[in-house]
Design an enzyme around this catalytic site. Sequence first.
Site, short mmCIF file in Angstrom:
data_model
loop_
_atom_site.label_atom_id
_atom_site.label_comp_id
_atom_site.label_asym_id
_atom_site.label_seq_id
_atom_site.Cartn_x
_atom_site.Cartn_y
_atom_site.Cartn_z
N ASN A 216 0.82 -1.36 0.38
CA ASN A 216 0.26 0.21 -0.20
C ASN A 216 0.67 1.09 -0.22
O ASN A 216 2.01 1.41 0.91
CB ASN A 216 -0.91 -0.16 1.46
CG ASN A 216 -0.79 0.41 2.52
OD1 ASN A 216 -0.39 2.09 2.64
ND2 ASN A 216 0.12 -0.03 3.40
N ILE B 4 -1.01 4.27 0.53
CA ILE B 4 -2.07 5.10 0.39
C ILE B 4 -1.69 7.08 1.27
O ILE B 4 -1.73 7.86 0.02
CB ILE B 4 -3.06 4.94 2.38
CG1 ILE B 4 -3.20 3.38 2.01
CG2 ILE B 4 -4.56 5.84 2.51
CD1 ILE B 4 -4.20 3.30 0.90
N GLY B 5 -0.16 7.36 1.59
CA GLY B 5 0.31 8.84 1.29
C GLY B 5 -0.83 9.16 2.16
O GLY B 5 -0.61 10.66 2.81
N LEU B 6 -0.84 8.57 3.48
CA LEU B 6 -1.39 9.33 5.00
C LEU B 6 -2.54 10.00 4.70
O LEU B 6 -2.92 11.53 5.17
CB LEU B 6 -0.34 9.79 5.79
CG LEU B 6 1.12 9.59 6.44
CD1 LEU B 6 1.84 10.53 6.23
CD2 LEU B 6 0.97 8.46 6.83
N CYS C 210 7.85 7.44 8.25
CA CYS C 210 7.02 8.89 7.08
C CYS C 210 8.39 9.33 6.77
O CYS C 210 9.20 9.28 8.10
CB CYS C 210 6.65 9.87 8.38
SG CYS C 210 4.40 9.39 8.39
N LYS D 246 6.21 3.07 17.29
CA LYS D 246 5.65 2.34 15.82
C LYS D 246 7.00 1.78 15.05
O LYS D 246 7.31 3.25 14.10
CB LYS D 246 4.65 2.71 14.97
CG LYS D 246 4.06 1.48 13.71
CD LYS D 246 2.57 1.06 13.60
CE LYS D 246 2.02 0.19 12.48
NZ LYS D 246 1.51 0.42 12.25
#
EC number: 1.3.-.-
Lengths: 258, 258, 304, 304
Positions: free
Chosen positions: D70, D72-74, D131, D166
């Site tokens: 994936n 999604i790009g936040l 990120c 995380k």
Amino acid sequence: MRKQCELTIVSQQKIAKDSYELILSGELVRQMTTPGQFLHVRIDGANDLLLRRPLSIAHVDQSCQEVTLIYRASGDGTRRLSGKFIGTRVDVLGPLGRGFPVEEAKQGETALLVGGGIGVPPLYYLAQQLVAQGVRVHAVLGFASEEDVFYEEKFRVLGETWVTTVDGSYGMKGFVTAAIDEAGLDFDVLYSCGPTPMLQTLTERYVGRRAFISLEERMGCGIGACFACVCPLVSGEAHEYRKICTDGPVFPVGEVLL
Amino acid sequence: MRKQCELTIVSQQKIAKDSYELILSGELVRQMTTPGQFLHVRIDGANDLLLRRPLSIAHVDQSCQEVTLIYRASGDGTRRLSGKFIGTRVDVLGPLGRGFPVEEAKQGETALLVGGGIGVPPLYYLAQQLVAQGVRVHAVLGFASEEDVFYEEKFRVLGETWVTTVDGSYGMKGFVTAAIDEAGLDFDVLYSCGPTPMLQTLTERYVGRRAFISLEERMGCGIGACFACVCPLVSGEAHEYRKICTDGPVFPVGEVLL
Amino acid sequence: MSERLRVTLPGLEMKNPIMPASGCFGFGKEYGEFYDLNVLGAIALKATTPEPRFGNETPRVAETKAGMLNAIGLQNPGIEGVIYKELPRFEDKTVPLVANIAGATVDEYIEVAAQLSKQEKISALELNISCPNVKQGGIAFGTDPLVAAELTKEVKAVSAVPVYVKLSPNVTDIVSMAQAVEQAGADGLAMINTLQGMRIDTRTRKPILANQYGGLSGPAIKPVAIRMIHQVSQVVSIPIIGMGGIQTVDDVIEFLLAGASAVAVGTVNFVDPYICPKLIETLPAALDEIGVRHVTELIGGSLQ
Amino acid sequence: MSERLRVTLPGLEMKNPIMPASGCFGFGKEYGEFYDLNVLGAIALKATTPEPRFGNETPRVAETKAGMLNAIGLQNPGIEGVIYKELPRFEDKTVPLVANIAGATVDEYIEVAAQLSKQEKISALELNISCPNVKQGGIAFGTDPLVAAELTKEVKAVSAVPVYVKLSPNVTDIVSMAQAVEQAGADGLAMINTLQGMRIDTRTRKPILANQYGGLSGPAIKPVAIRMIHQVSQVVSIPIIGMGGIQTVDDVIEFLLAGASAVAVGTVNFVDPYICPKLIETLPAALDEIGVRHVTELIGGSLQ
Ligand SMILES: Cc1cc2nc3c(=O)[nH]c(=O)nc-3n(C[C@H](O)[C@H](O)[C@H](O)COP(=O)(O)OP(=O)(O)OC[C@H]3O[C@@H](n4cnc5c(N)ncnc54)[C@H](O)[C@@H]3O)c2cc1C
Ligand SMILES: Cc1cc2nc3c(=O)[nH]c(=O)nc-3n(C[C@H](O)[C@H](O)[C@H](O)COP(=O)(O)OP(=O)(O)OC[C@H]3O[C@@H](n4cnc5c(N)ncnc54)[C@H](O)[C@@H]3O)c2cc1C
Ligand SMILES: Cc1cc2nc3c(=O)[nH]c(=O)nc-3n(C[C@H](O)[C@H](O)[C@H](O)COP(=O)(O)O)c2cc1C
Ligand SMILES: Cc1cc2nc3c(=O)[nH]c(=O)nc-3n(C[C@H](O)[C@H](O)[C@H](O)COP(=O)(O)O)c2cc1C
Ligand code: FES
Ligand code: FES
């Protein structure tokens, strides 16, 4: 509360090159009342093909709780699906999404249905409902080649039907627009499903009119949670969007950016 | 050149708790002449369960080209295998490995067959061949509990048979050695297959005698190429070894380190 | 074999871009009982260390979803064993051989490289830098660009044939690793080796592998391999032998498009012993389908 | 819910050790149509950035063997969107919420952390350090121990609730990453995030994801997650929320044995929307089978 469910294969038939008609039966079918909605289908319990596949509802027979899907066996999942026998249980999530606004076409009006390839299936269920409510249906069905054509006769029963093939091996040569132009087709409401370039052309032509298109996108969840299937709006702020799985797959032309 | 082959399921039956008897048919069966050899079975074409599973040949009927496997549905693969229907084709590599030396037991001699749980199956094909060449067969079959017992009657047809269960719910209570001791069993040749602790005990007791044990190990290739299934020698240099898949699975007691 | 599959890499004149991966094909003996090894583009032999090694205790393999873990521990017959027992089997064969070399110290690597590269039948070396470096507390040679570059330089200095460095994917920055070994003189790269993984048996509560950790291979890791090859092929000018989960002709094409010049098939040999000849046989039809005349047209095709 | 499933982690009183993973459950709305969210041990919300974000272009997901990619790009509605549109839905709910926070700069993280941690409904923060750091050329915060530690410290300083960091698995040395953030004050760890991967469409020759690379998740990555948790749990004293491919009760137990104190289920929600309640329901019977009275007995069970 929503539910995911197992349906049972009652028929699986090859109806064109690489194209299969799959009929599933079960309780859940009762909820499948809107054309343009889709089912999110798990191929089987093996986890190598992890994700579900979105497939449009092509036909529903409530009298025997049967739903028909028509799909092209193009990748690993659909190919494996095409090998499943009658009696196999299939894990299905749905019906999902917002389908075609059938009520937009009023009794006595003309609806033009434009389908391209594997975009044809949902239009069949739509055509049935439109005819049932007294709408005149014109269908233009585009395929790549003669061997890809399916359901032509079934559409003819419901309304005047034109078939085009890209290579001219059957019907009119060219894209669906060729048929629309040649036959001089007009409409009160247009419904379409097919490849993006086709939808783009239709959007250019008919933006501002009562026209509805069904989009495709790779999906994760199918229920709006993963943000895989998002598309931006034609007008709106940069971060605004629609989710194809829940806001769509059907949108009015001109609403989302293709 | 060797070949891998597809066999067809002609029967699949539950014969005890979690235990299944699977009969496969096909050309390849012709090569399956040695008890103690195994087949390396691909569960199916799905790639989530990537590796093949080694399963012993339990019985062969050359007249109808059928091979019987008996397996416990314990993990993902064997559980999935147990759900396969008659007519399904199964991808099988084999027969592999070196089986039991049937010729070690001469006509008129007594062979003691000691099987533990899922180690029982290969002894059945062995018993048949021994009886056919005039060897007297005594079989001691150990299981966990009454519900796990299988093939007792089939063994009785071939020779005197003792059954033990760990919990005493059937036959004699205890391990196979309890039966051997209680019945005062002796032998000219001993053949055994079962859990490692059992094989260790038998090794301690009978090292130096004509005794042969069949080992289990997690396998990759099954043909000697990946070095997954190697075991060290009892005497030999530190880097010396035997491969269970090709040098075994059957070894004389005392040859490899358990 | 058709001309359209031929690829040429440093030291390797390959009839086709497909070879079995090191450690998944032994020294060719076993698979040679299934088919004629000369159909292969090349063969990467099992890792060789100076002395014979028994390797790790068993269990050495465990299955994972769409993959497997292995901790064989470099079991091999040592340089002499390879030269006198394994290589002679190839005397009448034309398939190019790649010797995969391993060691616990730089000197060990040098010793294997010097000796094996002199063998007439060896066309190239593959430097397995995923081995634990005993002088540096067991941290793999392949996780530090400086250490890997130094090792590459030393091996290059003694090798009589081109040297491919086999990169470990267990790094933060695969690009610096690749650049470091290229600058140190590597003639090519092989990537990827296995990802470090583990499985625990929930009944015994113990790791399934006796060695606790093992290398994850198979289709599960393919996307990581494709990503790394795509990153690296854009910044190096030496060819890449791509591997990691290859199972279908489509996978082969995907690796070439990502930037590999040839590919190696590892784990899937265990699933289907005929996989390599099958891929070689079906590749031409797959090229036809996507309108490609020669396989080299695909190399790096996703980058254009 | 039975007492035997209860686990307590910093800020999180969990009825059971199972929660959906961030990004795989939106803000709970959709799955709330399938079952009562109060059955869950906790919920990790989708990553939140200061401003609303559209994220990457589509396609954003691709399937891989036993996994998915994936990118999604936040995409998210921003702090205000979360506070005013998403959190109110939980007003009458008892399930603890974990806010996953993301940013392109340290200041962005601080802003989200300060504001979200003040919300009554938020029990803990999960610091998504995977990120890209725009000030450092897009290299992820989570690949350098110093950068990650600095970020952790800053976030801890403003947070009103415990902070879980995380960890990204795309690093050479997960142990130093874990130790660095523990020393910087992290109350717990969440691991693992996705492995970076790629797929190329062999017909179009283009990456399937518009973003080229994406994060690999699902059963394929489980062995990497287990290995990393096993390594890290031996050297840190803060609890770990484990994740990566969880699909069965056996997987849950495997993560706990590896050293996790609770687990999160990501990708498999897409496969089976009922997966979390199913795992919760069947866990007691699985404990019975292996003779475990309380789920906490399993934590780190493979290390003893
Ligand atoms: C709302 C909707 C309705 C659809 N209805 C139909 C239909 O009625 N008949 C039909 O034949 N096809 C339909 N499609 C397309 C269909 O979903 C894909 O052809 C199918 O998922 C491909 O799966 P595969 O196993 O063949 O390919 P694979 O390559 O194995 O698929 C891998 C992954 O990519 C996804 N994927 C691949 N191609 C597409 C695509 N074109 N669109 C969306 N996802 C894709 C798959 O779902 C899967 O997750 C529909 C798509 C959407 C979004
Ligand atoms: C030579 C030989 C002959 C065998 N004969 C039989 C037989 O006739 N009947 C029978 O029931 N079992 C037999 N076994 C054991 C059988 O191979 C395993 O029970 C089976 O592989 C477990 O697979 P699974 O799918 O149930 O478990 P999973 O846990 O899904 O298996 C995962 C992986 O681990 C391997 N594995 C797991 N347990 C074992 C084990 N005990 N031994 C070897 N590999 C294992 C599997 O092969 C597979 O690669 C034999 C083993 C060997 C080595
Ligand atoms: C059982 C096994 C043994 C291996 N041994 C070696 C080895 O000796 N040297 C080496 O460089 N790579 C070794 N590898 C790694 C493979 O060559 C290959 O890089 C990796 O498995 C990824 O490819 P695959 O997914 O096709 O298996 C081994 C892999 C496996 C599965
Ligand atoms: C579609 C998707 C979106 C994700 N978004 C986020 C996110 O916003 N923040 C985050 O920390 N992790 C995110 N993740 C990572 C998951 O939380 C989880 O760490 C990872 O997917 C591994 O677990 P799984 O294999 O069970 O999915 C996302 C994963 C997926 C598949
Ligand atoms: S597919 Fe997940 S949001 Fe649409
Ligand atoms: S299983 Fe590969 S060598 Fe025995």
